[in-house]
Every structure is written in C-alpha cells, then in structure tokens.
Design a protein around this motif. Structure first.
Motif, mmCIF file in Angstrom:
data_model
loop_
_atom_site.group_PDB
_atom_site.id
_atom_site.type_symbol
_atom_site.label_atom_id
_atom_site.label_comp_id
_atom_site.label_asym_id
_atom_site.label_seq_id
_atom_site.Cartn_x
_atom_site.Cartn_y
_atom_site.Cartn_z
ATOM 1 N N ASP A 10 0.825 -0.946 -0.005
ATOM 2 C CA ASP A 10 -0.051 -0.054 -0.095
ATOM 3 C C ASP A 10 0.860 1.609 0.143
ATOM 4 O O ASP A 10 1.965 1.204 0.531
ATOM 5 N N ASP A 11 0.212 2.126 -1.015
ATOM 6 C CA ASP A 11 1.271 3.119 -0.535
ATOM 7 C C ASP A 11 1.214 4.721 0.124
ATOM 8 O O ASP A 11 2.182 5.410 0.475
ATOM 9 N N ILE A 12 -0.164 3.708 0.993
ATOM 10 C CA ILE A 12 -0.568 4.798 1.873
ATOM 11 C C ILE A 12 0.125 4.913 3.298
ATOM 12 O O ILE A 12 0.181 3.564 3.990
ATOM 13 N N GLU A 13 1.034 5.266 4.049
ATOM 14 C CA GLU A 13 1.898 5.121 4.971
ATOM 15 C C GLU A 13 0.407 4.791 6.068
ATOM 16 O O GLU A 13 0.820 3.558 7.100
ATOM 17 N N THR A 14 -0.154 5.247 6.433
ATOM 18 C CA THR A 14 -1.287 4.947 7.079
ATOM 19 C C THR A 14 -1.671 4.192 7.401
ATOM 20 O O THR A 14 -1.881 3.297 8.022
ATOM 21 N N GLN A 15 -2.560 3.018 6.101
ATOM 22 C CA GLN A 15 -3.083 2.119 6.148
ATOM 23 C C GLN A 15 -1.833 1.173 6.123
ATOM 24 O O GLN A 15 -2.448 -0.003 7.243
ATOM 25 N N ARG A 16 -0.343 0.942 5.839
ATOM 26 C CA ARG A 16 0.335 0.113 6.127
ATOM 27 C C ARG A 16 0.587 -0.624 7.187
ATOM 28 O O ARG A 16 0.582 -0.880 8.223
ATOM 29 N N VAL A 17 0.140 0.937 9.109
ATOM 30 C CA VAL A 17 1.028 0.816 9.569
ATOM 31 C C VAL A 17 -0.029 0.124 10.642
ATOM 32 O O VAL A 17 -0.456 -0.482 11.370
ATOM 33 N N LEU A 18 -1.714 0.965 10.464
ATOM 34 C CA LEU A 18 -3.078 -0.227 10.213
ATOM 35 C C LEU A 18 -2.926 -1.360 10.023
ATOM 36 O O LEU A 18 -3.107 -2.271 11.688
ATOM 37 N N PHE A 19 -2.379 -1.734 9.059
ATOM 38 C CA PHE A 19 -2.114 -3.568 9.215
ATOM 39 C C PHE A 19 -1.189 -4.029 9.707
ATOM 40 O O PHE A 19 -1.581 -5.160 10.126
ATOM 41 N N LYS A 20 0.018 -3.266 10.062
ATOM 42 C CA LYS A 20 0.832 -3.716 10.793
ATOM 43 C C LYS A 20 0.417 -4.212 12.395
ATOM 44 O O LYS A 20 0.758 -5.300 12.352
ATOM 45 N N ASP A 21 -0.539 -2.953 12.365
ATOM 46 C CA ASP A 21 -0.250 -3.403 13.884
ATOM 47 C C ASP A 21 -1.935 -4.371 14.254
ATOM 48 O O ASP A 21 -1.896 -5.212 15.521
ATOM 49 N N ALA A 22 -2.931 -4.377 13.598
ATOM 50 C CA ALA A 22 -4.024 -5.427 13.554
ATOM 51 C C ALA A 22 -2.921 -6.666 13.868
ATOM 52 O O ALA A 22 -3.430 -7.645 14.156
ATOM 53 N N ILE A 23 -2.105 -6.880 12.409
ATOM 54 C CA ILE A 23 -1.363 -8.286 12.298
ATOM 55 C C ILE A 23 -0.743 -8.161 14.184
ATOM 56 O O ILE A 23 -0.901 -9.397 14.395
ATOM 57 N N GLU A 24 -0.234 -7.468 14.209
ATOM 58 C CA GLU A 24 0.517 -7.321 15.543
ATOM 59 C C GLU A 24 -0.162 -8.260 16.329
ATOM 60 O O GLU A 24 -0.073 -8.738 17.434
ATOM 61 N N GLU A 25 -1.548 -7.579 16.731
ATOM 62 C CA GLU A 25 -2.844 -7.421 17.846
ATOM 63 C C GLU A 25 -3.246 -8.877 17.738
ATOM 64 O O GLU A 25 -3.590 -9.878 18.405
ATOM 65 N N TRP A 26 -3.463 -9.640 16.405
ATOM 66 C CA TRP A 26 -3.662 -11.173 16.123
ATOM 67 C C TRP A 26 -2.746 -11.818 16.281
ATOM 68 O O TRP A 26 -3.372 -13.223 17.004
ATOM 69 N N ASN A 27 -1.658 -11.557 16.689
ATOM 70 C CA ASN A 27 -0.626 -12.307 16.736
ATOM 71 C C ASN A 27 -0.019 -13.034 18.367
ATOM 72 O O ASN A 27 -0.084 -13.874 19.022
ATOM 73 N N GLU A 28 -0.378 -11.472 19.045
ATOM 74 C CA GLU A 28 -0.274 -11.662 20.314
ATOM 75 C C GLU A 28 -1.718 -12.736 21.096
ATOM 76 O O GLU A 28 -1.316 -13.184 21.846
ATOM 77 N N ALA A 29 -2.491 -12.705 20.353
ATOM 78 C CA ALA A 29 -4.190 -12.967 20.778
ATOM 79 C C ALA A 29 -3.939 -14.486 20.357
ATOM 80 O O ALA A 29 -4.224 -15.187 20.994
ATOM 81 N N ASN A 30 -3.658 -15.155 19.062
ATOM 82 C CA ASN A 30 -3.395 -16.176 18.472
ATOM 83 C C ASN A 30 -2.397 -16.768 18.133
ATOM 84 O O ASN A 30 -1.936 -16.511 17.276
#
Length: 66
Positions: A10-30
């Motif tokens: 994604d060329d939009i930094e905000t979207q990249r950060v949100l996706f990264k944060d969501a995956i990190e949250e998923w990984n912590e919970a699962n």
C-alpha cells in the motif's frame, strides 16, 4: 511459528501502519496461528518481493500509482 507469510502493499503509510498493528494484535492473541508479514510501499517493490519470496497470501492496494 506456523509459517503463514503475508505480503501487504500500500502506498499510504497510515494503511500500512494499521495493517501491521492489526497483524501484531492478532499474533499476540493467537500465538498458535501467527502470521509473518512483509510490507511494501509500492507496486514495483511488491512485485519484486513476489519474485523473491513464497507468500501464503498477498494484499495489494487496487489504487497503487503506476
């Protein structure tokens, strides 16, 4: 580690950060179903990553600049 490897482009930094944060949250919970991610900021970088690495899934922004 389960070996699930994702590519996110994604060329939009905000979207990249949100996706990264969501995956990190998923990984912590699962921890039994973790994902590793590779994040790129442009089409060319994403295509190059596809040529170098085997991914289990890839998400590309449909409106990436040419």
């Amino acid at each position: 580690m389960s070996g699930r490897h994702l590519l996110y482009v994604d060329d939009i930094e905000t979207q990249r950060v949100l996706f990264k944060d969501a995956i990190e949250e998923w990984n912590e919970a699962n921890p039994e179903a973790e994902f590793t991610i590779e994040i790129k900021d442009g089409f060319e970088e994403g295509v190059a990553a596809l040529g170098r690495t085997r991914f289990d899934g890839a998400l590309f922004d449909l409106r990436l600049p040419a």
